[in-house]
Design an enzyme around this catalytic site. Structure first.
Site, mmCIF file in Angstrom:
data_model
loop_
_atom_site.group_PDB
_atom_site.id
_atom_site.type_symbol
_atom_site.label_atom_id
_atom_site.label_comp_id
_atom_site.label_asym_id
_atom_site.label_seq_id
_atom_site.Cartn_x
_atom_site.Cartn_y
_atom_site.Cartn_z
ATOM 1 N N HIS A 159 -13.779 -19.287 -6.449
ATOM 2 C CA HIS A 159 -13.019 -18.044 -6.291
ATOM 3 C C HIS A 159 -12.933 -17.235 -7.574
ATOM 4 C CE1 HIS A 159 -11.362 -18.816 -2.176
ATOM 5 N NE2 HIS A 159 -11.673 -20.060 -2.518
ATOM 6 N N ASP A 368 -12.310 -10.720 -13.183
ATOM 7 C CA ASP A 368 -11.713 -11.258 -11.969
ATOM 8 C C ASP A 368 -12.827 -11.711 -11.043
ATOM 9 O OD1 ASP A 368 -9.050 -11.688 -11.490
ATOM 10 O OD2 ASP A 368 -8.613 -9.648 -10.859
#
Length: 467
Positions: A159, A368
Site C-alpha cells: 500500500h 504517498d
C-alpha cells in the site's frame, strides 16, 4: 470458486449487521470480497501480552465474515511494529533515509512475528484457498508460508511506495527481503512508478529475468508477476455519507464559521510523509506574498495523531504547532485567524461535509502510495460548484488525477513558491474551469473504486496456474 484468506497486520473486526460504525473503504471492500468468496481475515488483534501463546480469537459478523486474530508480546510490538515496520521500512520506503533506523533487533523481531503469523494461520488454510497478504508489515510472510508447505496461490499488495534502487540498497539484508517477497505468485503496487522501481531492483540487484511488458520476474526458476493496481475509494459508500444530516451539518458549520472567506482544507494522518510542515511553509509564503488576502482565505488542517510511541511522530506534532502559531501570530486579526489546526479525527460523515464546504483541497504529500483523501475530496464536491484540488506530483494518485494537466493543480510540495502560486490560482479560478477540471477527475474516482481494485487483484490471483 476458491475461498479467500486475507492476512494483514491489523484486522477490521466485523460488527453485527446494522451496528454503528460499519466499515467503509478498504475494510469494507475486503469484507465484501470475503462475503462473496467465503473465507477468513487473519491478523494481529492490536493487543499486547507478556507471553505469546498463539491462541486465536475468532469473531463472526452477521454477514458471515469470520476474523481470526492473535495477540503479540510487548517485545514483538516494540521490535516488529514500532521498530522494523514503522521506524525502518516506513521511512525508507517514503524516501526518508534521515529518519530510517537500522537496528538488528528490529529485523529479528520482524522475522519472528512473520513466522508467528505463519504458524498461527497455516492450520486455517484449506488446500484450494487463495491467500492475499497486505502491506509492508508482512513482506516475508509468503516465504514463511512456503517453508511450512503451503502450495496455494499467494498474492501480496504493497500500500506504500516502492523506493528507488539506490535507496533500497541502504537497507541491511535488502536482497534477503526482496527474495522473500518473490515467493509470492502475484505482487501488486499502487502505480506504474512504484512498479518500475520494483522491477528495476529485481533486474539490477538480483539479476532476475524481468519482462517489463508483462511484469514477469523469474528468479531461480520461479516466476512472480508484478502489476500496478491503483486503489480507489468505496465511492457509493462514501457518497451515502453525504446524504446524512451529520454531513450537512458539518458543511454548514464550516461555511458559517468562515465568515465569507474561502475555506481550504487538508486532512492527513499526523505523519512526516504527508508534507505538513512544507505545506504550512507554502501557506505562509502565500500570505507573505498576498497579505491582503488573509481576509479571503482560511486554511483548516485536520491532523489526527498516529504512532505516538515513535519519536519522529512526536517531533512533527511539535513542529506543526510551532509553525501554525507563528503564521497565526503574524497574520491574525481580532476577528480572523488564517489557520485552524485540529489535532483529532472526524467521522466520514463530518469529513464529507467539510470537503463539500471547502473550495480548495490541499493534498501535498512528499511521498504517498496512493492518497485517498484526494479522491474523497473530488467525490464530495457539488457538481454545480466544485472546488479545486491542489495535489502533490509525488502522490500515488497523481497519475490518475492529473488528467493531462487539466484535472488537479499539480505542485512540487518542497517548493513554498509553487504551493503559494497554486493557492492563488485555485482561489481565483472561474467556475467554468473548476467544473471542467472536476468533470475530468470524477469519472476515474467513481469507476476505479476500491471494489474495482479488489476484483482485479483477486481475479488475477485466481487466474494464476499452480505448478
Amino acid at each position: 470458486m476458491s475461498r479467500l484468506v486475507v492476512i494483514s497486520n491489523r484486522v477490521a473486526v466485523p460488527k453485527a449487521r446494522g451496528a454503528a460504525g460499519a466499515q467503509g473503504g478498504l475494510a469494507g471492500a475486503l469484507n465484501a470480497a470475503l462475503r462473496k468468496n467465503g473465507g477468513i481475515w487473519f491478523g494481529w488483534s492490536g493487543q499486547g501480552v507478556d507471553q505469546f501463546t498463539g491462541s486465536i480469537n475468532y469473531a463472526r459478523s452477521g454477514d458471515g465474515v469470520t476474523t481470526a486474530t492473535i495477540d503479540l508480546e510487548y517485545q514483538d510490538v516494540d521490535e516488529y511494529y514500532n521498530g522494523y515496520a514503522n521506524s525502518t521500512l516506513w521511512p525508507l520506503f517514503h524516501f526518508r533515509l534521515d529518519l530510517t533506523r537500522y537496528e538488528n533487533e528490529f529485523g529479528v523481531g520482524y522475522e519472528r512475528v512473520n513466522e508467528r503469523f505463519a504458524e498461527a494461520v497455516v492450520p486455517l488454510i484449506a488446500p484450494d484457498d487463495d491467500i492475499w497478504v497486505h502491506d509492508y508489515h508482512l513482506m516475508p510472510l509468503g516465504e514463511q508460508l512456503r517453508e511450512k508447505g503451503v502450495k496455494n496461490r499467494i498474492g501480496f499488495f504493497l500500500h506504500i511506495p516502492w523506493p528507488p534502487t539506490n535507496l533500497l540498497v541502504s537497507l541491511p539484508f535488502h536482497e534477503r527481503l526482496v527474495r522473500a517477497l518473490l515467493r509470492y505468485d502475484l505482487i501488486g503496487l499502487q502505480n506504474g512508478t512504484w512498479l518500475d522501481s520494483f522491477l528495476h531492483y529485481c533486474r539490477k540487484e538480483l539479476g532476475a529475468e524481468v519482462d517489463e511488458r508483462t511484469g514477469t520476474v523469474v528468479l531461480d526458476g520461479r516466476k512472480t508477476i508484478a502489476k500496478a493496481y491503483p486503489i480507489g475509494i468505496d465511492y457509493d459508500h462514501f457518497m451515502s455519507k453525504g446524504e446524512t444530516g451529520e454531513a450537512r451539518q458539518a458543511q454548514q458549520r464550516l461555511q458559517s464559521s468562515t465568515r465569507h472567506r474561502t475555506a481550504m482544507i487538508g486532512v492527513d494522518r499526523l505523519d512526516y510523509s504527508k508534507g505538513l510542515p512544507e505545506r504550512l511553509d507554502g501557506i505562509g509564503r502565500f500570505f507573505d506574498n498576498y497579505p491582503e488576502r488573509v481576509r479571503d482565505l482560511v486554511f483548516i488542517q485536520i491532523a489526527p495523531p498516529s504512532r505516538e510511541d515513535v519519536q519522529s511522530y512526536q517531533h512533527i506534532r511539535a513542529v506543526l504547532e510551532q509553525k501554525t502559531g507563528q503564521i497565526n501570530g503574524a497574520r491574525s486579526e481580532v476577528d480572523i485567524v488564517p489557520i485552524r489546526y485540529v489535532n483529532r479525527g472526524h467521522s466520514q460523515e463530518e469529513l464529507f461535509g467539510f470537503y463539500r464546504g471547502a473550495k480548495i483541497g490541499l493534498v501535498t504529500p512528499l511521498r504517498d502510495g496512493m492518497n485517498l483523501v484526494a479522491k474523497e475530496y473530488v467525490a464530495a464536491q457539488d457538481a454545480t460548484d466544485p472546488g479545486v484540488l491542489i495535489l502533490s506530483k509525488f502522490a500515488g494518485a497523481a497519475p490518475q488525477l492529473d488528467c493531462d494537466g487539466e484535472g488537479a493543480l499539480m505542485i512540487n510540495p518542497h517548493s513554498s513558491d509553487d504551493i503559494a502560486h497554486n493557492i492563488r490560482l485555485a482561489l481565483d479560478m472561474p467556475l467554468e474551469e473548476r467544473k471542467a477540471r472536476w468533470e475530468r477527475m470524477i469519472g476515474t474516482v467513481r469507476d476505479d473504486n476500491v471494489h474495482w481494485w479488489t476484483e482485479n487483484f483477486v481475479g488475477d490471483l485466481a487466474a494464476i496456474e499452480l505448478d
